[in-house]
Design a protein around this motif. Structure first.
Motif, PDB file in Angstrom:
ATOM      1  N   LEU A 263      12.190  -3.578   4.015  1.00  0.00           N
ATOM      2  CA  LEU A 263      11.975  -3.925   2.608  1.00  0.00           C
ATOM      3  C   LEU A 263      13.288  -3.914   1.837  1.00  0.00           C
ATOM      4  CD1 LEU A 263       8.712  -1.911   1.847  1.00  0.00           C
ATOM      5  CD2 LEU A 263       8.937  -4.389   1.971  1.00  0.00           C
ATOM      6  N   VAL A 264      14.111  -2.912   2.084  1.00  0.00           N
ATOM      7  CA  VAL A 264      15.403  -2.838   1.397  1.00  0.00           C
ATOM      8  C   VAL A 264      16.289  -4.007   1.811  1.00  0.00           C
ATOM      9  CG1 VAL A 264      17.505  -1.471   1.138  1.00  0.00           C
ATOM     10  CG2 VAL A 264      15.268  -0.342   1.119  1.00  0.00           C
ATOM     11  N   ALA A 265      16.293  -4.325   3.120  1.00  0.00           N
ATOM     12  CA  ALA A 265      17.107  -5.445   3.599  1.00  0.00           C
ATOM     13  C   ALA A 265      16.645  -6.763   2.998  1.00  0.00           C
ATOM     14  CB  ALA A 265      17.057  -5.509   5.119  1.00  0.00           C
ATOM     15  N   ALA A 266      15.332  -6.865   2.717  1.00  0.00           N
ATOM     16  CA  ALA A 266      14.809  -8.090   2.116  1.00  0.00           C
ATOM     17  C   ALA A 266      15.071  -8.170   0.618  1.00  0.00           C
ATOM     18  CB  ALA A 266      13.307  -8.200   2.373  1.00  0.00           C
ATOM     19  N   GLY A 267      15.676  -7.132   0.031  1.00  0.00           N
ATOM     20  CA  GLY A 267      16.044  -7.166  -1.381  1.00  0.00           C
ATOM     21  C   GLY A 267      15.063  -6.510  -2.321  1.00  0.00           C
ATOM     22  N   TYR A 268      14.052  -5.783  -1.799  1.00  0.00           N
ATOM     23  CA  TYR A 268      13.090  -5.130  -2.673  1.00  0.00           C
ATOM     24  C   TYR A 268      13.620  -3.780  -3.135  1.00  0.00           C
ATOM     25  CZ  TYR A 268       9.825  -8.563  -0.788  1.00  0.00           C
ATOM     26  OH  TYR A 268       9.212  -9.722  -0.419  1.00  0.00           O
ATOM     27  N   GLU A 269      13.208  -3.365  -4.334  1.00  0.00           N
ATOM     28  CA  GLU A 269      13.548  -2.049  -4.874  1.00  0.00           C
ATOM     29  C   GLU A 269      12.469  -1.064  -4.440  1.00  0.00           C
ATOM     30  OE1 GLU A 269      16.118  -0.988  -6.379  1.00  0.00           O
ATOM     31  OE2 GLU A 269      15.465   0.972  -7.078  1.00  0.00           O
ATOM     32  N   VAL A 270      12.753  -0.264  -3.400  1.00  0.00           N
ATOM     33  CA  VAL A 270      11.794   0.707  -2.874  1.00  0.00           C
ATOM     34  C   VAL A 270      12.020   2.026  -3.605  1.00  0.00           C
ATOM     35  CG1 VAL A 270      10.943   1.902  -0.833  1.00  0.00           C
ATOM     36  CG2 VAL A 270      11.775  -0.455  -0.647  1.00  0.00           C
ATOM     37  N   SER A 449       0.091  -5.714   4.354  1.00  0.00           N
ATOM     38  CA  SER A 449       0.619  -6.581   3.304  1.00  0.00           C
ATOM     39  C   SER A 449       1.676  -7.521   3.892  1.00  0.00           C
ATOM     40  CB  SER A 449       1.253  -5.740   2.186  1.00  0.00           C
ATOM     41  OG  SER A 449       0.368  -4.759   1.719  1.00  0.00           O
ATOM     42  N   THR A 450       1.794  -8.693   3.311  1.00  0.00           N
ATOM     43  CA  THR A 450       2.834  -9.628   3.729  1.00  0.00           C
ATOM     44  C   THR A 450       3.902  -9.710   2.642  1.00  0.00           C
ATOM     45  OG1 THR A 450       1.803 -11.583   2.730  1.00  0.00           O
ATOM     46  CG2 THR A 450       1.113 -10.981   4.971  1.00  0.00           C
ATOM     47  N   ASN A 451       5.061 -10.197   3.062  1.00  0.00           N
ATOM     48  CA  ASN A 451       6.141 -10.363   2.095  1.00  0.00           C
ATOM     49  C   ASN A 451       5.760 -11.355   1.004  1.00  0.00           C
ATOM     50  OD1 ASN A 451       8.204  -8.599   3.111  1.00  0.00           O
ATOM     51  ND2 ASN A 451       8.447  -9.975   4.827  1.00  0.00           N
ATOM     52  N   ALA A 452       5.018 -12.393   1.386  1.00  0.00           N
ATOM     53  CA  ALA A 452       4.595 -13.377   0.388  1.00  0.00           C
ATOM     54  C   ALA A 452       3.680 -12.733  -0.648  1.00  0.00           C
ATOM     55  CB  ALA A 452       3.886 -14.547   1.072  1.00  0.00           C
ATOM     56  N   GLU A 453       2.745 -11.875  -0.198  1.00  0.00           N
ATOM     57  CA  GLU A 453       1.862 -11.190  -1.135  1.00  0.00           C
ATOM     58  C   GLU A 453       2.639 -10.232  -2.030  1.00  0.00           C
ATOM     59  OE1 GLU A 453      -0.767  -9.396   1.651  1.00  0.00           O
ATOM     60  OE2 GLU A 453      -2.247 -11.009   1.568  1.00  0.00           O
ATOM     61  N   LEU A 454       3.606  -9.519  -1.448  1.00  0.00           N
ATOM     62  CA  LEU A 454       4.409  -8.589  -2.223  1.00  0.00           C
ATOM     63  C   LEU A 454       5.235  -9.319  -3.274  1.00  0.00           C
ATOM     64  CD1 LEU A 454       5.421  -5.758  -2.742  1.00  0.00           C
ATOM     65  CD2 LEU A 454       7.035  -6.014  -0.852  1.00  0.00           C
ATOM     66  N   GLU A 455       5.824 -10.444  -2.901  1.00  0.00           N
ATOM     67  CA  GLU A 455       6.593 -11.236  -3.861  1.00  0.00           C
ATOM     68  C   GLU A 455       5.698 -11.748  -4.983  1.00  0.00           C
ATOM     69  OE1 GLU A 455       9.978 -12.940  -0.767  1.00  0.00           O
ATOM     70  OE2 GLU A 455       8.738 -14.310  -1.922  1.00  0.00           O
ATOM     71  N   ALA A 456       4.502 -12.207  -4.616  1.00  0.00           N
ATOM     72  CA  ALA A 456       3.579 -12.713  -5.634  1.00  0.00           C
ATOM     73  C   ALA A 456       3.161 -11.602  -6.594  1.00  0.00           C
ATOM     74  CB  ALA A 456       2.353 -13.326  -4.959  1.00  0.00           C
ATOM     75  N   ALA A 457       2.935 -10.390  -6.065  1.00  0.00           N
ATOM     76  CA  ALA A 457       2.550  -9.270  -6.917  1.00  0.00           C
ATOM     77  C   ALA A 457       3.671  -8.912  -7.891  1.00  0.00           C
ATOM     78  CB  ALA A 457       2.199  -8.061  -6.051  1.00  0.00           C
ATOM     79  N   LEU A 458       4.906  -8.819  -7.388  1.00  0.00           N
ATOM     80  CA  LEU A 458       6.040  -8.484  -8.257  1.00  0.00           C
ATOM     81  C   LEU A 458       6.304  -9.589  -9.268  1.00  0.00           C
ATOM     82  CD1 LEU A 458       8.430  -6.928  -5.596  1.00  0.00           C
ATOM     83  CD2 LEU A 458       7.143  -5.725  -7.356  1.00  0.00           C
ATOM     84  N   GLY A 470       9.100  -0.829  -9.064  1.00  0.00           N
ATOM     85  CA  GLY A 470       9.512  -1.154  -7.708  1.00  0.00           C
ATOM     86  C   GLY A 470       8.351  -1.050  -6.736  1.00  0.00           C
ATOM     87  N   VAL A 471       8.689  -0.863  -5.455  1.00  0.00           N
ATOM     88  CA  VAL A 471       7.712  -0.907  -4.368  1.00  0.00           C
ATOM     89  C   VAL A 471       7.508   0.493  -3.803  1.00  0.00           C
ATOM     90  CG1 VAL A 471       7.206  -1.884  -2.094  1.00  0.00           C
ATOM     91  CG2 VAL A 471       8.385  -3.270  -3.809  1.00  0.00           C
ATOM     92  N   VAL A 472       6.247   0.834  -3.548  1.00  0.00           N
ATOM     93  CA  VAL A 472       5.891   2.067  -2.847  1.00  0.00           C
ATOM     94  C   VAL A 472       5.495   1.683  -1.423  1.00  0.00           C
ATOM     95  CG1 VAL A 472       4.341   4.041  -2.757  1.00  0.00           C
ATOM     96  CG2 VAL A 472       5.114   3.159  -4.969  1.00  0.00           C
ATOM     97  N   HIS A 473       6.176   2.247  -0.441  1.00  0.00           N
ATOM     98  CA  HIS A 473       5.889   1.900   0.950  1.00  0.00           C
ATOM     99  C   HIS A 473       4.829   2.843   1.514  1.00  0.00           C
ATOM    100  CE1 HIS A 473       6.598   2.086   5.368  1.00  0.00           C
ATOM    101  NE2 HIS A 473       6.630   0.771   5.207  1.00  0.00           N
ATOM    102  N   ARG A 474       3.892   2.252   2.246  1.00  0.00           N
ATOM    103  CA  ARG A 474       2.831   3.047   2.873  1.00  0.00           C
ATOM    104  C   ARG A 474       2.701   2.635   4.332  1.00  0.00           C
ATOM    105  NH1 ARG A 474      -2.556   2.121   4.093  1.00  0.00           N
ATOM    106  NH2 ARG A 474      -3.888   3.969   4.163  1.00  0.00           N
ATOM    107  N   LYS A 475       2.777   3.615   5.207  1.00  0.00           N
ATOM    108  CA  LYS A 475       2.571   3.348   6.621  1.00  0.00           C
ATOM    109  C   LYS A 475       1.083   3.167   6.893  1.00  0.00           C
ATOM    110  CE  LYS A 475       6.552   6.156   7.968  1.00  0.00           C
ATOM    111  NZ  LYS A 475       6.998   7.351   8.730  1.00  0.00           N
ATOM    112  N   ALA A 476       0.752   2.218   7.739  1.00  0.00           N
ATOM    113  CA  ALA A 476      -0.649   1.942   8.026  1.00  0.00           C
ATOM    114  C   ALA A 476      -1.315   3.169   8.641  1.00  0.00           C
ATOM    115  CB  ALA A 476      -0.771   0.749   8.973  1.00  0.00           C
ATOM    116  N   GLY A 477      -2.468   3.539   8.088  1.00  0.00           N
ATOM    117  CA  GLY A 477      -3.224   4.658   8.638  1.00  0.00           C
ATOM    118  C   GLY A 477      -2.682   6.022   8.277  1.00  0.00           C
ATOM    119  N   THR A 478      -1.674   6.089   7.383  1.00  0.00           N
ATOM    120  CA  THR A 478      -1.078   7.370   7.007  1.00  0.00           C
ATOM    121  C   THR A 478      -1.643   7.807   5.660  1.00  0.00           C
ATOM    122  OG1 THR A 478       0.951   6.851   8.179  1.00  0.00           O
ATOM    123  CG2 THR A 478       1.056   8.593   6.523  1.00  0.00           C
TER     124      THR A 478
END
Length: 488
Positions: A263-270, A449-458, A470-478
């Motif tokens: 996410l950070v490499a893709a330019g998102y603010e985590v 979640s997909t990057n396209a969905e995340l971009e659309a949400a932001l 910014g973005v809150v990261h969640r591991k699947a099933g955690t």
């Protein structure tokens, strides 16, 4: 991403690479052919700080001043002198193909001239260097001369005044008071005369050296390969790189959300992770210091509701920090079709327990007041469940009502941090909630979640009044890490 999708993307990418390579390679070869027909000569000069010029001893910003000097190289006065120097009848023709460069962190100017005639290019470059230095020197001489003349006139005037005052002082019958005044005026004039004479002396030592030619112009030698070949190869390489870049971006956009590093490499603010809500709380309090604050925590895309669990953990963390927190949930996590009845109403966990279900829907509808619907979890934590009597499809109507705006105002009076959760973005419900929030956090789940969905949400958040934290990261099933408490 499946093998078929990768195969289709690879085929399209190869076709795109061939097209880009052919088109840009042809463009590069054409530019190289044009370049081969021209000869370039470059003269390098060292510029000294000089009075009356932009690059002066008193200049504060050397880079800006040298950029200004670079523009003066092609000034009309310099171009006319260069045309006369090389025997051109039209001064404007001397400006064709002339460029000036300021190498970083230097006092150098590189004057380059491109012409079909190599000899003319050399003569023009050298002439520009010489005439520009003469132009700078003339500007300095003019400035110093003007200043000297002004000082000389001031000195003559002051000496005349001093002579008159001295004669009056030496006269007979002058009162003591008048003599004291004359002495004061004479002393002032003497000091001014001394200051002007000092300035004249300083001007006599002003340097008038404009600089010197460090490297005379000479035609630049060509490499072992013609420029047309180099241009074609460079264009083809650029085309391949662009095609690979487009292929990568398309594959990346279609891919699922990965790790925090991705996410950070893709330019998102985590701003945090769902499994470390205490760190998320710290970031929230720093970025949103005013109280009370309304925060929306929404899931990216329609892959599922997990923000209610993270919101509950965040509210517990805020309560442990002795901040009055109110959690408002629109839909509980993991509520699929089995979580709704035939009418589309949410099945609340308390349904069937014999207790009436009261929550957000009932408060907005006016069926109960807020105090009866709020559930106190501990000394500082409160919950407002979604309720059980409102169909999910009716959320939009309820959230758009004036009653909901009034409810948000009441919640601000009861809590320091109000957290809304259990909604997705982009969506109509999420957009309505974001309109009442001070800040929005978007939760992205790995593999869901997909990057396209995340971009659309932001992007939807950016179009509204709320601030996107910014973005809150969640591991699947955690599950979100928080202290277990009595749930609503």
């Amino acid at each position: 991403m499946g093998g078929r999708r990768w195969g289709a993307l690879l085929r399209r990418g190869l076709l795109l690479a061939v097209v880009f390579a052919v088109v840009l390679g042809a463009a590069g070869a054409w530019a190289g052919a044009k370049r081969d027909a021209l000869h370039q000569a470059t003269a390098t000069i060292l510029v000294n700080p000089l009075e009356g010029n932009p690059f002066s001893p008193d200049g504060r910003d050397g880079l800006v001043n040298l950029e200004t000097e670079a523009r003066l190289v092609t000034a009309d006065a310099v171009a006319r002198a260069v045309a006369k120097n090389v025997g051109l009848t039209e001064p404007g023709s001397a400006l064709q193909g002339v460029s000036v460069e300021v190498p970083p962190n230097t006092q150098l100017l590189k004057i380059s001239v491109e012409r079909r005639d190599a000899g003319l290019a050399r003569r023009l470059a050298n002439a520009y260097a010489q005439e520009y230095l003469k132009y700078r020197e003339a500007r300095t001489a003019s400035t110093v001369f003007t200043r000297q003349a002004h000082l000389s006139e001031e000195l003559r005037s002051m000496k005349a005044q001093l002579t008159g005052l001295t004669k009056e002082r030496a006269g007979v019958g002058i009162s003591a008071q008048r003599k004291a005044l004359l002495d004061q005026q004479i002393s002032g004039l003497v000091a001014q005369v001394a200051q002007i004479q000092a300035e004249q002396t300083t001007l006599g030592y002003v340097s008038q050296d404009p600089g010197q030619v460090v490297t005379p112009a000479a035609e630049e030698s060509t490499g072992p390969l013609p420029t047309v070949v180099l241009g074609g190869v460079a264009g083809a390489g650029l085309g391949l790189a662009l095609a690979l870049g487009v292929l990568y971006v398309r594959a990346r956009r279609a891919d699922k959300v990965g790790s925090v590093r991705d996410l950070v490499a893709a330019g998102y603010e985590v701003i945090g992770a769902a499994d470390d809500v205490d760190a998320l709380r710290a970031r929230l309090l720093v970025d949103l210091p005013h109280r009370p604050s309304v925060v929306l925590l929404a899931d990216a895309g329609g892959s599922g509701i997990a923000s209610s669990e993270t919101g509950r953990a965040l509210a517990d963390s805020l309560a442990r920090a002795r901040l009055r927190s109110v959690l408002v949930v629109l839909e509980e996590e993991n509520h699929g079709d089995a979580g709704r009845d035939a009418a589309g109403r949410l099945i609340h966990p308390m349904a069937g327990s014999g207790k009436p279900v009261r929550g957000l829907a009932e408060v907005i509808a006016g069926e109960v007041n807020l105090d009866k619907a709020l559930v106190q979890v501990d000394d500082f934590g409160y919950r407002l469940p979604p309720g059980g009597s409102a169909p999910v499809a009716a959320w939009g109507d309820l959230l758009a009502s004036p009653e909901f705006a009034g409810l948000v105002s009441e919640l601000r009076e009861r809590g320091e941090v109000i957290v809304f959760a259990g909604v997705t973005l982009p969506s109509a419900d999420g957009q309505l909630l974001a309109g009442h929030a001070d800040a929005v956090m978007v939760q992205a789940t790995t593999g869901a979640s997909t990057n396209a969905e995340l971009e659309a949400a932001l992007r939807e958040v950016g179009e509204g009044p709320a601030r996107a934290l910014g973005v809150v990261h969640r591991k699947a099933g955690t599950a979100a890490q928080h202290v277990a408490s009595k749930d609503a």
